[in-house]
Each structure stands twice: as C-alpha cells, then as structure tokens.
Design a protein around this motif. Structure first.
Motif, PDB file in Angstrom:
ATOM      1  N   ASP A 185       7.244 -22.533  17.980  1.00 16.27           N
ATOM      2  CA  ASP A 185       7.171 -23.101  16.525  1.00 16.27           C
ATOM      3  C   ASP A 185       5.993 -23.948  16.630  1.00 16.27           C
ATOM      4  OD1 ASP A 185       9.215 -21.874  15.389  1.00 16.27           O
ATOM      5  OD2 ASP A 185      10.576 -23.593  15.525  1.00 16.27           O
ATOM      6  N   GLU A 186       4.998 -23.990  15.478  1.00 13.22           N
ATOM      7  CA  GLU A 186       3.755 -24.758  15.547  1.00 13.22           C
ATOM      8  C   GLU A 186       4.084 -25.960  14.721  1.00 13.22           C
ATOM      9  OE1 GLU A 186       0.926 -21.007  15.877  1.00 13.22           O
ATOM     10  OE2 GLU A 186       0.513 -22.388  14.075  1.00 13.22           O
ATOM     11  N   LYS A 243       3.637 -19.524  11.449  1.00 18.38           N
ATOM     12  CA  LYS A 243       4.608 -20.130  12.419  1.00 18.38           C
ATOM     13  C   LYS A 243       4.603 -21.498  12.304  1.00 18.38           C
ATOM     14  CE  LYS A 243       3.791 -16.989  16.582  1.00 18.38           C
ATOM     15  NZ  LYS A 243       3.314 -17.096  17.775  1.00 18.38           N
ATOM     16  N   THR A 244       4.203 -21.985  11.330  1.00 20.84           N
ATOM     17  CA  THR A 244       3.997 -23.719  11.167  1.00 20.84           C
ATOM     18  C   THR A 244       5.569 -23.890  10.640  1.00 20.84           C
ATOM     19  OG1 THR A 244       1.901 -23.701  10.537  1.00 20.84           O
ATOM     20  CG2 THR A 244       2.907 -25.630  10.000  1.00 20.84           C
ATOM     21  N   LYS A 245       6.030 -24.884  11.193  1.00 24.36           N
ATOM     22  CA  LYS A 245       7.194 -25.794  11.088  1.00 24.36           C
ATOM     23  C   LYS A 245       7.375 -26.788  10.249  1.00 24.36           C
ATOM     24  CE  LYS A 245      11.980 -24.603  12.139  1.00 24.36           C
ATOM     25  NZ  LYS A 245      12.519 -23.708  12.992  1.00 24.36           N
TER      26      LYS A 245
END
Ligand code: PMP
Ligand code: GLU
Length: 400
Positions: free
Chosen positions: A116-117, A164-166
């Motif tokens: 996760d990013e 993928k940015t959390k």
C-alpha cells in the motif's frame, strides 16, 4: 535468518531522538554542548494541568482505564473539535493514545497492507516514513521545494497519487520546516483529494496552536466537509500544552478506523497513563491564555534565528509561520573543508562537524527526507539561541 525481525531492517532509529540523546551524553561528559535538536517546548507544563494530575493521583485514579481513553477526556476532545473547528464527533470516533506517535502508529498499522502506498510530503517528520515501512507499506515522497515555501502544491499531490494510494499524511504547521498553509492553499489540496475518492487523509495538527504573524488555523475536514468520512485528524497535548513527557495524543475519525486502532492498542500498551489523561482534561477544558505568551516568545526567537542564520556564509533560511522549527539550506557549504580538515559532502557531514567543532546539535535534513538542509528547534532561550547562531556563523565562516 537473524534473530532480529526483518521488518526492523527496513527502519532507522528516530534521528530526532538520537540527536537529543547524543547531546545529553556529550553534556554528561562535561562538554560544552547546546542542543537545538529536540522538538519540544522549553516551557514547563502549566500549573493548573499539574494540579489536575496531583488531584487525580490523590483520588486514586491509578487503575486501568478504557483502552482508548476515559469518557471525560473524550468529552473534552469532542468539545475542542466542535469549539475550534465546528466538527462533530461521538466518543466512538475518538482514540486516545500514548502520544500522537502511538495514534499515528495505530492508524497506519491498522490499515496498511503490504505494498500500500502512503503519500508523504517531504521534508517530513522522521517517524512517518519508518512507521509506514514497518507496516510493509511504501512511502511515496511528494517534494515540497524551498522555492514554494516548503509547501505541497496541488500538482505535486496529484502526480503522487496512484490506484495503490491508501493515505496522504499532511502536516501543517510542519515539522521540520515550520511551513503553515493558508485556507486557500488547503482548499486547493482538498480539491485534489475530492477527485481521488480512494485516498484517506491523515492530517497531523500537532502544531495547530503554534502559528504566527496573524495566521489562522484550519483543519482540512473543516475546509472540505466531504472528506470527513475519510479523514483521521491527529493531535496531541505535547506541543501546545508543553506536555511532551506525559505522552498523550488523540485522533478523531470514522468509527471503523477508531475501532481497529482500539483493537491494536488493546494488544500493545492498553490505556494511556491514567494520571496524564486527567491532566489532559484540565488542559483541553482549561484556560489557553498561556499559549499566546509562549507564541510571543517563539516569534522573537524565530526572528533572531532567521536573521542570524542568513548572515552565516553558505546558509539560506526562509522565515516560517508556525511550529518552532526552521529548516535552512546548507547547500552553500558543500564541497568546503573545516579547519580540522574534514570535507563537507552532505548535510550529515555538516551537522556532525558542527557538533564536533562548535558543540551545537541540530538534525540533518536527510533524516527528514530532503537534503542538503538541517533543522533547528528554536524552543530554547534567546541567550542560548544567540550563542548557537554565533557558533554556526563562526563554523561557516571558517570553512574553506
Ligand atoms: N507529529 C509531529 C509533526 C511531531 O513533530 C510529533 C513529535 N513530537 C508528533 C506528531 C508526536 O508527538 P507526541 O508523540 O509527543 O504526541
Ligand atoms: N517530534 C519531535 C521532534 O521532531 C520529538 C521527537 C520525536 O518524537 O521524533 O523532535
């Protein structure tokens, strides 16, 4: 396979705490060292807060409490969020931990899956990066340039976000730069987040009360109400109330997140210190006039430091409007040599030589993920600051 977990190889010890320890060690050996390393106010905790702790102790408030905070403290936090920001929370949306650092740790550990990013504007506080890495997440750096006042631009934020940015971790006023965002600057950033609906916002408001030159504080969920559902607002008692050693911080956000954080905390530290929690109630509900007094002192100190640093050869120091840090560039000293023959190649070389030659402890910019800079915490007396700045001027003047 070694004995120590692989995950520990992904992280560094906290550089800010390491510099502080090193300075204390040198002082204990009798060396003439002044530390501008620690990010903590030099002022003592106000009396009425201490009295509340003494009272709690006398009344036997010495037992385990609810894992994530006593109801009285949650009520004080809820009242603060309403009073200061017009935001409504229920007790199940509030999490109290052992310092803001634990609340941040809980939030990231409770949500990050491998890969996760997490978008982190840099320079940033050291712990963001390492906690994300500990959780096997991927920090994605969004550079905030000196030319932009060390502030994140909407374009840079937009470019950093992927499917993928959390999380975006946002911090204003900022450690280590002192940069503080205006309402319009915040709105431009929240507009970007409105378009990226999968991204959660972790806003670190730790330095909220330490704002100068008439700047006003706004927290992002107040500016863009539609982000409320995916925002964790992190805050704490350490800085504004001079309570770094008490270890008390809190977060407000959606119940699903707060519940997960509580689960994690129930298996690590349990409740934050019971006495500190009662002191926290007195802090949040009590008088706040001492903060203006402190801020007056901080402005005077900032102005002295900025002016003296800009007179040091090879140093460039912008004047920030919040927190108690400045983040000067030492680019103009790179490639030079100290009188003892040490060549300065990096900001880490710069701070090491400064400590060895002049006994001034500061933190290298690479620890905050942006070089070549260094951080000064100006939360100390004017006399000490003046002496430190003189030493920095002498150090820089002696480089060839
Ligand atoms: N956020 C920022 C930006 C900080 O500088 C700090 C450092 N003290 C924290 C969070 C955590 O503070 P504490 O754990 O003392 O509440
Ligand atoms: N946040 C403070 C600092 O940056 C305290 C030390 C730490 O927790 O890193 O110096």
């Amino acid at each position: 396979m070694g004995f120590i977990a692989d995950s520990l190889n992904r992280i560094q010890p906290s550089a800010t705490l390491a510099v502080t320890s090193k300075a204390l060690e040198l002082k204990a050996q009798g060396k003439d060292v002044i530390s501008l390393g620690a990010g903590e106010p030099d002022f003592d905790t106000p009396e009425h807060i201490k009295e509340a702790a003494i009272k709690a102790l006398r009344e036997g408030k010495t037992k385990y409490t609810h894992v994530d905070g006593i109801p009285e403290l949650k009520a004080a936090i809820i009242a603060k969020m309403k009073r200061d920001h017009g935001l409504e929370y229920k007790p199940g949306q509030v999490s109290v931990g052992t310092g803001g650092k634990q609340v941040l740790f809980n939030a990231l550990m409770a949500t990050i899956n491998p890969g996760d990013e997490v978008v982190i504007p840099t320079p940033c506080w050291v712990s963001y990066i390492d906690i994300v890495r500990l959780g096997d997440g991927k920090p994605v750096f969004a550079e905030c340039r000196l030319e932009d006042g060390y502030k994140l631009t909407p374009e840079t934020l937009d470019r950093a976000i992927t499917p993928k940015t959390k999380w975006l971790i946002f911090n204003s006023p900022c450690n280590p730069t002192g940069a503080a965002y205006t309402k319009a600057e915040l709105k431009a950033l929240t507009d970007v987040l409105v378009r990226h609906k999968h991204v959660w916002l972790l806003t670190d408001d730790m330095y909220e009360k330490l704002l100068y030159d008439g700047m006003e504080f706004f927290t992002p969920a107040q500016i863009e109400p539609s982000l409320y559902e995916r925002t964790l607002t992190l805050n704490g008692l350490s800085k504004a109330y001079c309570m770094t050693g008490w270890r008390l911080g809190y977060g407000c956000g959606p119940e699903i997140l707060i519940k997960a954080m509580q689960k994690l905390q129930s298996q690590s530290t349990s409740n934050p210190n019971s006495i500190a929690q009662y002191a926290g109630v007195a802090a949040l509900n009590g008088p706040h006039d001492f903060i203006a007094e402190h801020n007056k002192a901080f402005v005077e100190r900032r102005d002295l430091v900025v002016s003296m640093l800009n007179q040091a050869a090879g140093i460039k120091c912008p004047k920030p409007q919040g927190a108690f840090y400045v983040y000067p560039s030492c680019a103009g000293t790179l490639g030079k040599t100290t009188p003892k023959g040490k060549r300065i190649e990096t900001d880490e070389d710069f701070v090491t030589a400064l400590l060895e030659d002049e006994g001034v402890a500061v933190v290298h910019g690479s620890a905050f993920a942006m070089a070549p800079f260094f951080r000064i915490s100006y939360a100390t007396s004017l006399t000490e600051l003046e002496e430190c700045c003189k030493r920095i001027q002498r150090f820089c003047g002696n480089l060839r």
